[in-house]
Design an enzyme around this catalytic site. Structure first.
Site, mmCIF file in Angstrom:
data_model
loop_
_atom_site.group_PDB
_atom_site.id
_atom_site.type_symbol
_atom_site.label_atom_id
_atom_site.label_comp_id
_atom_site.label_asym_id
_atom_site.label_seq_id
_atom_site.Cartn_x
_atom_site.Cartn_y
_atom_site.Cartn_z
ATOM 1 N N LYS A 182 0.755 -1.372 0.182
ATOM 2 C CA LYS A 182 0.044 -0.156 0.064
ATOM 3 C C LYS A 182 1.026 1.346 0.011
ATOM 4 O O LYS A 182 1.322 1.576 1.030
ATOM 5 C CB LYS A 182 -0.886 0.047 1.227
ATOM 6 C CG LYS A 182 -2.196 0.929 1.132
ATOM 7 C CD LYS A 182 -2.155 2.458 0.996
ATOM 8 C CE LYS A 182 -1.530 3.039 2.336
ATOM 9 N NZ LYS A 182 -1.444 4.340 2.223
ATOM 10 N N GLU A 258 10.054 1.597 10.536
ATOM 11 C CA GLU A 258 11.153 2.603 10.225
ATOM 12 C C GLU A 258 10.786 4.054 10.096
ATOM 13 O O GLU A 258 9.936 4.289 9.277
ATOM 14 C CB GLU A 258 11.683 2.076 8.798
ATOM 15 C CG GLU A 258 13.069 2.636 8.686
ATOM 16 C CD GLU A 258 13.277 4.102 8.159
ATOM 17 O OE1 GLU A 258 13.493 5.056 8.803
ATOM 18 O OE2 GLU A 258 12.964 4.332 6.834
ATOM 19 N N CYS A 292 14.695 10.255 5.752
ATOM 20 C CA CYS A 292 14.599 10.358 7.053
ATOM 21 C C CYS A 292 15.991 10.154 7.657
ATOM 22 O O CYS A 292 16.411 10.349 8.746
ATOM 23 C CB CYS A 292 13.890 8.947 7.593
ATOM 24 S SG CYS A 292 14.318 7.448 6.604
ATOM 25 N N GLU A 389 11.689 16.497 13.220
ATOM 26 C CA GLU A 389 11.863 16.342 11.770
ATOM 27 C C GLU A 389 11.136 17.195 11.100
ATOM 28 O O GLU A 389 9.722 17.144 11.062
ATOM 29 C CB GLU A 389 11.468 14.672 11.594
ATOM 30 C CG GLU A 389 11.954 14.368 10.470
ATOM 31 C CD GLU A 389 11.742 13.047 9.920
ATOM 32 O OE1 GLU A 389 12.465 12.117 9.491
ATOM 33 O OE2 GLU A 389 10.592 12.334 10.308
#
Length: 485
Positions: A182, A258, A292, A389
């Site tokens: 997905k 992750e 990331c 982030e």
């Protein structure tokens, strides 16, 4: 370069539109223009994909036929290489990824990872003989078997779609699992194209790989709760990772996560600080900072702080934000209006927190979704700019007062995904690196990103590892068997 055929779902071996015919627009982030329509998978489509994956795992030989798995993965590897040019054009158009990045994380490395994991599956020791022992006085021969987990829901983000799609699909299939992939609604076409190549160029049995692209989170959420799914493998934000872990808890699914990062690039006081500052600024610009593991905190000796800020700013100014179709582009657009607005909110926050812009600091007023490469100075590690982030081309420069302080700053974060340490003394750099709680580290310019190297994070950067033998084994269960000796 031309784009591939319009995207379709892959369910039970067949390429199909959404069951109700619904679609949604796929936009080019560099222009904001529509480049295609993706099938908006319904709840019935997702249910059918899960059912197909369950049947393929329970009723076919896929989970036990290693030779078939290796053969099909090598076919998929060949198909991707044969369609590399079209895949590259689609990646630039759908993701806004500069072409140079496709020679690494964007395409070449993950595609080579399929070859690597096929070789691993072929040679892997699925059984280990523990020999004869006499637990409780009964002589027994013990064997440890490694068997596939089952049905895997692979939920992937928009920033580096092919790399993350293949980092999940490849090892899961190699291990003998079946998969429902997905993708993120911002980048559905690349996943659908992977499904098309699998359907048309491999001998994958029906249901082994399914691709669904619902736009609705509610429709997709069944992948995390349905008892027919044995494992969820997710890459994305830490907030969404928490929600997925909670949703999977009632059925005790295995969960691989992750998640986010706020990685620190540390220059010790005997390092070439200017070189580290330039390299870190360059890295923070790659793909508009949408990675990331990108180092977005530059941690430098206090007495060299002004120099580091100046070099980082000069580097970012020389790179700029460029059309991703330009062969020399490093920093393209961010993925969407939503993401541009998010980055802009952090730029305003930087000013509120007392930071200054050595360069950049604004969104760019042009078609598409653009942000100036930005260096933020004057903030310490407690600021939100240094702790959260951002996922944009924004670098925060922080001063340290020696090795211990640099380690403290690096570890003073909810995240622990990546980072780097540079020193004129390799052993000193190693000593600092060993104290930093992250899953990957570059020491004096070393490169860790490779199909055979495990990737993942400490703390709120995730659970488990992707790539390498460890990434393959995420998709295996352990069974211990004993018989009379």
């Amino acid at each position: 370069m031309s784009l591939p055929p319009p995207p379709l779902l892959l369910i039970d071996g067949t390429l199909v539109p959404a069951s109700d015919g619904a679609t949604y627009a796929v936009l080019n982030p560099a222009t904001g223009a529509e480049i295609g329509q993706a099938p908006d998978a319904t709840a019935a489509d997702v249910d059918a994909a899960i059912a197909a994956a369950r049947r393929a795992f329970d009723e076919s030989d896929w989970s036990t036929d290693v030779a078939l798995r290796v053969h099909c993965l090598r076919q998929l590897h060949r198909a991707l290489l044969d369609h590399a040019e079209t895949f590259g054009a689609l990646t630039t158009a759908e993701v806004g990824m500069p072409a140079f990045m496709q020679t690494a994380a964007g395409f070449d490395v993950p595609v080579d990872g399929l070859r690597w994991v096929a070789d691993l599956a072929e040679s892997y020791a699925y059984e280990t003989d523990l020999g004869v022992a006499a637990p409780m006085g009964i002589r027994s021969r013990r064997t440890v078997r490694r068997e596939p987990v089952g049905v895997v829901a692979a939920i992937t983000p928009w920033n580096v779609p092919t790399q993350i799609n293949l980092a999940k699909v490849g090892p899961a299939l190699a291990a003998g699992c079946t998969v429902v992939l997905k993708p993120a609604p911002d980048t559905p076409w690349l996943a659908c194209e992977l499904g098309r190549l699998a359907a048309e160029h491999t001998g994958l049995p029906p249901g082994v790989l399914n691709v669904v692209s619902p736009r609705s989170d509610e429709v997709a959420s069944v992948l995390t709760t349905d008892p027919r799914v044995d494992m969820v493998s997710f890459t994305g934000s830490t907030a969404t990772g928490r929600a997925i872990m909670a949703a999977a808890a009632p059925t005790l699914k295995r969960v691989f996560l992750e998640l986010g990062g706020k990685s620190a690039a540390i220059a010790l006081d005997d390092a070439d600080v200017a070189a580290v500052a330039g390299a870190t600024a360059f890295t923070a610009c790659i793909h508009a900072g949408q990675g990331c593991a990108i180092t977005t905190r530059l941690v430098v000796p206090r007495e060299r702080y002004d120099e580091a800020v100046r070099v980082a700013a000069q580097t970012m100014e020389s790179i700029g934000a460029q059309d991703p179709t330009d062969p020399g582009a490093i920093c393209g657009p961010v993925i969407s209006q939503v993401q541009r607005d998010r980055v802009e909110s952090y730029l305003r926050l930087a000013e509120e927190e007392g930071g200054t812009f050595a360069t950049g600091g604004h969104v760019i007023d042009r078609d598409g979704f653009w942000v100036e490469p930005t260096v933020v100075a004057g903030l310490d590690n407690s600021s939100r700019l240094a702790q959260e982030e951002i996922f944009g081309p924004v670098l925060v420069v922080i001063a340290h007062d020696g090795d211990d302080d640099a380690v403290r700053i690096a570890n003073e974060s909810a995240y622990g995904l990546s980072g780097s340490v540079d020193s004129g003394d390799l052993e000193r750099a190693r000593a600092v690196a060993r104290r930093i709680r992250t899953g990957t580290l570059a020491v004096n310019g070393g490169v860790w990103f490779s199909p055979d190297a495990p990737f993942g994070g400490y703390k709120q950067s995730g659970v488990g590892r992707e790539m390498g033998v460890a990434g393959f084994e995420e998709y295996l269960e352990t069974k211990t068997m004993a018989e009379p000796a």
